[in-house]
Write a protein that holds these residues in place. Structure first.
Motif, PDB file in Angstrom:
ATOM      1  N   LEU B  91       0.831  -1.198   0.000  1.00 29.87           N
ATOM      2  CA  LEU B  91       0.000   0.000   0.000  1.00 29.87           C
ATOM      3  C   LEU B  91       0.867   1.250   0.000  1.00 29.87           C
ATOM      4  CD1 LEU B  91      -2.522  -1.255   2.653  1.00 29.87           C
ATOM      5  CD2 LEU B  91      -3.200  -0.484   0.392  1.00 29.87           C
ATOM      6  N   CYS B  92       0.440   2.209  -0.757  1.00 33.34           N
ATOM      7  CA  CYS B  92       1.106   3.500  -0.807  1.00 33.34           C
ATOM      8  C   CYS B  92       0.134   4.542  -0.268  1.00 33.34           C
ATOM      9  CB  CYS B  92       1.496   3.831  -2.242  1.00 33.34           C
ATOM     10  SG  CYS B  92       2.187   5.479  -2.488  1.00 33.34           S
ATOM     11  N   ALA B  93       0.663   5.531   0.421  1.00 34.58           N
ATOM     12  CA  ALA B  93      -0.166   6.619   0.934  1.00 34.58           C
ATOM     13  C   ALA B  93       0.577   7.933   0.760  1.00 34.58           C
ATOM     14  CB  ALA B  93      -0.506   6.403   2.407  1.00 34.58           C
ATOM     15  N   SER B  94      -0.178   9.005   0.673  1.00 36.60           N
ATOM     16  CA  SER B  94       0.453  10.314   0.605  1.00 36.60           C
ATOM     17  C   SER B  94      -0.286  11.276   1.508  1.00 36.60           C
ATOM     18  CB  SER B  94       0.467  10.846  -0.835  1.00 36.60           C
ATOM     19  OG  SER B  94      -0.830  11.220  -1.282  1.00 36.60           O
ATOM     20  N   SER B  95       0.416  12.318   1.910  1.00 40.34           N
ATOM     21  CA  SER B  95      -0.203  13.337   2.739  1.00 40.34           C
ATOM     22  C   SER B  95       0.533  14.654   2.554  1.00 40.34           C
ATOM     23  CB  SER B  95      -0.184  12.928   4.219  1.00 40.34           C
ATOM     24  OG  SER B  95       1.117  13.048   4.749  1.00 40.34           O
ATOM     25  N   LEU B  96      -0.077  15.708   3.081  1.00 39.13           N
ATOM     26  CA  LEU B  96       0.617  16.972   3.141  1.00 39.13           C
ATOM     27  C   LEU B  96       1.825  16.807   4.055  1.00 39.13           C
ATOM     28  CD1 LEU B  96      -2.497  19.283   3.513  1.00 39.13           C
ATOM     29  CD2 LEU B  96      -1.080  18.993   1.482  1.00 39.13           C
ATOM     30  N   ASP B  97       2.791  17.630   3.907  1.00 39.79           N
ATOM     31  CA  ASP B  97       4.006  17.519   4.697  1.00 39.79           C
ATOM     32  C   ASP B  97       3.699  17.772   6.166  1.00 39.79           C
ATOM     33  OD1 ASP B  97       7.284  19.114   4.530  1.00 39.79           O
ATOM     34  OD2 ASP B  97       6.526  17.421   5.674  1.00 39.79           O
ATOM     35  N   LEU B  98       4.022  16.803   7.013  1.00 39.41           N
ATOM     36  CA  LEU B  98       3.712  16.905   8.424  1.00 39.41           C
ATOM     37  C   LEU B  98       4.891  17.392   9.247  1.00 39.41           C
ATOM     38  CD1 LEU B  98       1.747  13.591   8.978  1.00 39.41           C
ATOM     39  CD2 LEU B  98       0.903  15.809   8.228  1.00 39.41           C
ATOM     40  N   THR B  99       6.038  17.581   8.634  1.00 42.04           N
ATOM     41  CA  THR B  99       7.222  17.895   9.419  1.00 42.04           C
ATOM     42  C   THR B  99       7.276  19.371   9.778  1.00 42.04           C
ATOM     43  OG1 THR B  99       8.542  18.287   7.447  1.00 42.04           O
ATOM     44  CG2 THR B  99       8.505  16.050   8.301  1.00 42.04           C
ATOM     45  N   GLY B 100       8.161  19.674  10.668  1.00 44.58           N
ATOM     46  CA  GLY B 100       8.402  21.064  11.036  1.00 44.58           C
ATOM     47  C   GLY B 100       7.265  21.685  11.800  1.00 44.58           C
ATOM     48  N   GLY B 101       6.448  20.849  12.400  1.00 43.48           N
ATOM     49  CA  GLY B 101       5.368  21.386  13.217  1.00 43.48           C
ATOM     50  C   GLY B 101       4.286  22.081  12.423  1.00 43.48           C
ATOM     51  N   ARG B 102       4.176  21.725  11.150  1.00 39.35           N
ATOM     52  CA  ARG B 102       3.176  22.418  10.327  1.00 39.35           C
ATOM     53  C   ARG B 102       1.790  21.864  10.508  1.00 39.35           C
ATOM     54  NH1 ARG B 102       7.471  23.623   5.941  1.00 39.35           N
ATOM     55  NH2 ARG B 102       7.942  21.436   6.168  1.00 39.35           N
ATOM     56  N   GLY B 103       1.677  20.921  11.392  1.00 43.06           N
ATOM     57  CA  GLY B 103       0.345  20.412  11.657  1.00 43.06           C
ATOM     58  C   GLY B 103       0.141  19.037  11.074  1.00 43.06           C
ATOM     59  N   ALA B 104      -0.740  18.320  11.679  1.00 43.16           N
ATOM     60  CA  ALA B 104      -0.977  16.950  11.269  1.00 43.16           C
ATOM     61  C   ALA B 104      -1.990  16.894  10.146  1.00 43.16           C
ATOM     62  CB  ALA B 104      -1.466  16.148  12.458  1.00 43.16           C
ATOM     63  N   ALA B 105      -1.846  15.908   9.310  1.00 42.12           N
ATOM     64  CA  ALA B 105      -2.808  15.683   8.240  1.00 42.12           C
ATOM     65  C   ALA B 105      -2.880  14.189   7.986  1.00 42.12           C
ATOM     66  CB  ALA B 105      -2.382  16.413   6.970  1.00 42.12           C
ATOM     67  N   GLU B 106      -4.061  13.727   7.608  1.00 42.43           N
ATOM     68  CA  GLU B 106      -4.194  12.295   7.411  1.00 42.43           C
ATOM     69  C   GLU B 106      -3.496  11.851   6.142  1.00 42.43           C
ATOM     70  OE1 GLU B 106      -7.047  14.280   7.058  1.00 42.43           O
ATOM     71  OE2 GLU B 106      -8.338  13.387   5.539  1.00 42.43           O
ATOM     72  N   ALA B 107      -3.132  10.584   6.121  1.00 44.33           N
ATOM     73  CA  ALA B 107      -2.552   9.974   4.944  1.00 44.33           C
ATOM     74  C   ALA B 107      -3.660   9.321   4.135  1.00 44.33           C
ATOM     75  CB  ALA B 107      -1.504   8.935   5.345  1.00 44.33           C
ATOM     76  N   PHE B 108      -3.653   9.548   2.833  1.00 40.63           N
ATOM     77  CA  PHE B 108      -4.633   8.959   1.928  1.00 40.63           C
ATOM     78  C   PHE B 108      -3.991   7.759   1.247  1.00 40.63           C
ATOM     79  CE2 PHE B 108      -7.924  12.212   1.973  1.00 40.63           C
ATOM     80  CZ  PHE B 108      -7.234  13.289   2.504  1.00 40.63           C
ATOM     81  N   PHE B 109      -4.688   6.647   1.285  1.00 39.36           N
ATOM     82  CA  PHE B 109      -4.139   5.403   0.762  1.00 39.36           C
ATOM     83  C   PHE B 109      -4.641   5.090  -0.638  1.00 39.36           C
ATOM     84  CE2 PHE B 109      -1.763   3.274   4.107  1.00 39.36           C
ATOM     85  CZ  PHE B 109      -2.078   4.052   5.204  1.00 39.36           C
ATOM     86  N   GLY B 110      -3.794   4.410  -1.389  1.00 38.10           N
ATOM     87  CA  GLY B 110      -4.213   3.839  -2.651  1.00 38.10           C
ATOM     88  C   GLY B 110      -4.871   2.497  -2.411  1.00 38.10           C
ATOM     89  N   GLN B 111      -5.267   1.844  -3.510  1.00 37.83           N
ATOM     90  CA  GLN B 111      -5.946   0.552  -3.400  1.00 37.83           C
ATOM     91  C   GLN B 111      -4.977  -0.585  -3.143  1.00 37.83           C
ATOM     92  OE1 GLN B 111      -8.987   1.294  -2.949  1.00 37.83           O
ATOM     93  NE2 GLN B 111     -10.142   0.806  -4.786  1.00 37.83           N
ATOM     94  N   GLY B 112      -3.703  -0.334  -3.376  1.00 34.20           N
ATOM     95  CA  GLY B 112      -2.706  -1.354  -3.121  1.00 34.20           C
ATOM     96  C   GLY B 112      -2.375  -2.194  -4.342  1.00 34.20           C
ATOM     97  N   THR B 113      -1.220  -2.825  -4.281  1.00 35.21           N
ATOM     98  CA  THR B 113      -0.810  -3.816  -5.272  1.00 35.21           C
ATOM     99  C   THR B 113      -0.708  -5.156  -4.568  1.00 35.21           C
ATOM    100  OG1 THR B 113       0.447  -2.290  -6.683  1.00 35.21           O
ATOM    101  CG2 THR B 113       1.043  -4.628  -6.788  1.00 35.21           C
ATOM    102  N   ARG B 114      -1.476  -6.116  -5.053  1.00 35.19           N
ATOM    103  CA  ARG B 114      -1.399  -7.463  -4.458  1.00 35.19           C
ATOM    104  C   ARG B 114      -0.308  -8.240  -5.178  1.00 35.19           C
ATOM    105  NH1 ARG B 114      -4.420 -10.421  -1.223  1.00 35.19           N
ATOM    106  NH2 ARG B 114      -6.102  -8.862  -1.260  1.00 35.19           N
ATOM    107  N   LEU B 115       0.747  -8.540  -4.445  1.00 30.44           N
ATOM    108  CA  LEU B 115       1.880  -9.270  -5.014  1.00 30.44           C
ATOM    109  C   LEU B 115       1.833 -10.726  -4.568  1.00 30.44           C
ATOM    110  CD1 LEU B 115       4.632  -9.328  -6.520  1.00 30.44           C
ATOM    111  CD2 LEU B 115       5.706  -8.799  -4.323  1.00 30.44           C
ATOM    112  N   THR B 116       1.890 -11.601  -5.543  1.00 26.47           N
ATOM    113  CA  THR B 116       1.934 -13.036  -5.258  1.00 26.47           C
ATOM    114  C   THR B 116       3.190 -13.609  -5.882  1.00 26.47           C
ATOM    115  OG1 THR B 116      -0.480 -13.167  -5.287  1.00 26.47           O
ATOM    116  CG2 THR B 116       0.738 -15.239  -5.456  1.00 26.47           C
ATOM    117  N   VAL B 117       4.011 -14.213  -5.051  1.00 32.64           N
ATOM    118  CA  VAL B 117       5.258 -14.827  -5.528  1.00 32.64           C
ATOM    119  C   VAL B 117       5.065 -16.342  -5.526  1.00 32.64           C
ATOM    120  CG1 VAL B 117       7.742 -15.058  -5.191  1.00 32.64           C
ATOM    121  CG2 VAL B 117       6.580 -12.916  -4.570  1.00 32.64           C
ATOM    122  N   VAL B 118       5.195 -16.937  -6.703  1.00 30.18           N
ATOM    123  CA  VAL B 118       4.942 -18.383  -6.808  1.00 30.18           C
ATOM    124  C   VAL B 118       6.245 -19.142  -7.098  1.00 30.18           C
ATOM    125  CG1 VAL B 118       2.579 -18.049  -7.544  1.00 30.18           C
ATOM    126  CG2 VAL B 118       4.389 -18.178  -9.270  1.00 30.18           C
TER     127      VAL B 118
END
Lengths: 115, 118
Positions: B91-118
């Protein structure tokens, strides 16, 4: 190490009842917490968040409670509906406001709403 | 884009092969995360990007795993010499930059990549 755990892996409730999902966290430095809902086959979806300077925050049908003394977080869902059936994760933010940042997730609780 | 986009949605690969997973974050989101989720489990943190740099890659399981981000946007997660234990949803997620005390923001997730190793 850092960890966020859930007390109840599965919660079954009747439609219309209130649901309470609990979460314990271990990192006393964490000061931002988020609840996510994950439906089958989808990525987690933000529900509600709370900062450590608060002990309660309300949203639409959801309330998050934070007890920093015992490092406990809970999510309350009012009048639970079938669409609420999902896995719920709590997450703590490590490094909020600092030079780095990451969310640590718990194992999750499966909420099953019975009609 | 409107949301976080991941590709492919599903990937089946033979043990020992290399795979690349792609993530297109929400436009303007400078923070990007990769997580791994095994069946019925929680989300395991892999790596965090702030812009093109990765201040925290502590979650990468081994040196077979690497990730890069270019132009402050698209990120690729590469797994070399895949093993069966690598099978999971990434799963990958992105959010506004949370560093430097700029305030918290939620991370938005993608649908994901289902990896199967056979």
């Amino acid at each position: 190490g850092e960890s966020v755990g859930l007390h109840l892996p599965t919660l079954s409730v009747q439609e219309g009842d209130n649901s309470i999902i609990n979460c314990a966290y271990s990192n006393s430095a964490s000061d931002y917490f988020i609840w996510y809902k994950q439906e089958s086959g989808k990525g987690p979806q933000f529900i509600i968040d709370i900062r450590s300077n608060m002990d309660k925050r309300q949203g639409q049908r959801v309330t998050v409670l934070l007890n920093k003394t015992v490092k406990h977080l809970s999510l309350q869902i009012a009048a639970t509906q079938p669409g609420d059936s999902a896995v719920y994760f709590c997450a703590e933010n490590i490094g909020y406001g600092g030079a780095t940042n990451k969310l640590i997730f718990g194992t999750g609780t499966l909420l099953a709403v019975q009609p | 884009g409107a949301g976080v986009s991941q590709s492919p949605s599903n990937k089946v690969t033979e043990k020992g092969k290399d795979v690349e997973l792609r993530c297109d974050p929400i436009s303007g989101h400078t923070a990007l995360y990769w997580y791994r989720q095994s069946l019925g489990q929680g989300l395991e943190f892999l790596i965090y990007f702030q812009g093109n740099s990765a201040p925290d890659k502590s979650g990468l399981p081994s040196d077979r795993f690497s990730a890069e981000r270019t132009g402050g946007s698209v990120s690729t997660l590469t797994i070399q010499r895949t093993q069966q234990e690598d099978s999971a949803v990434y799963l990958c997620a992105s959010s506004l930059d949370l560093t430097g005390g700029r305030g918290a923001a939620e991370a938005f997730f993608g649908q994901g990549t289902r990896l199967t190793v056979v």
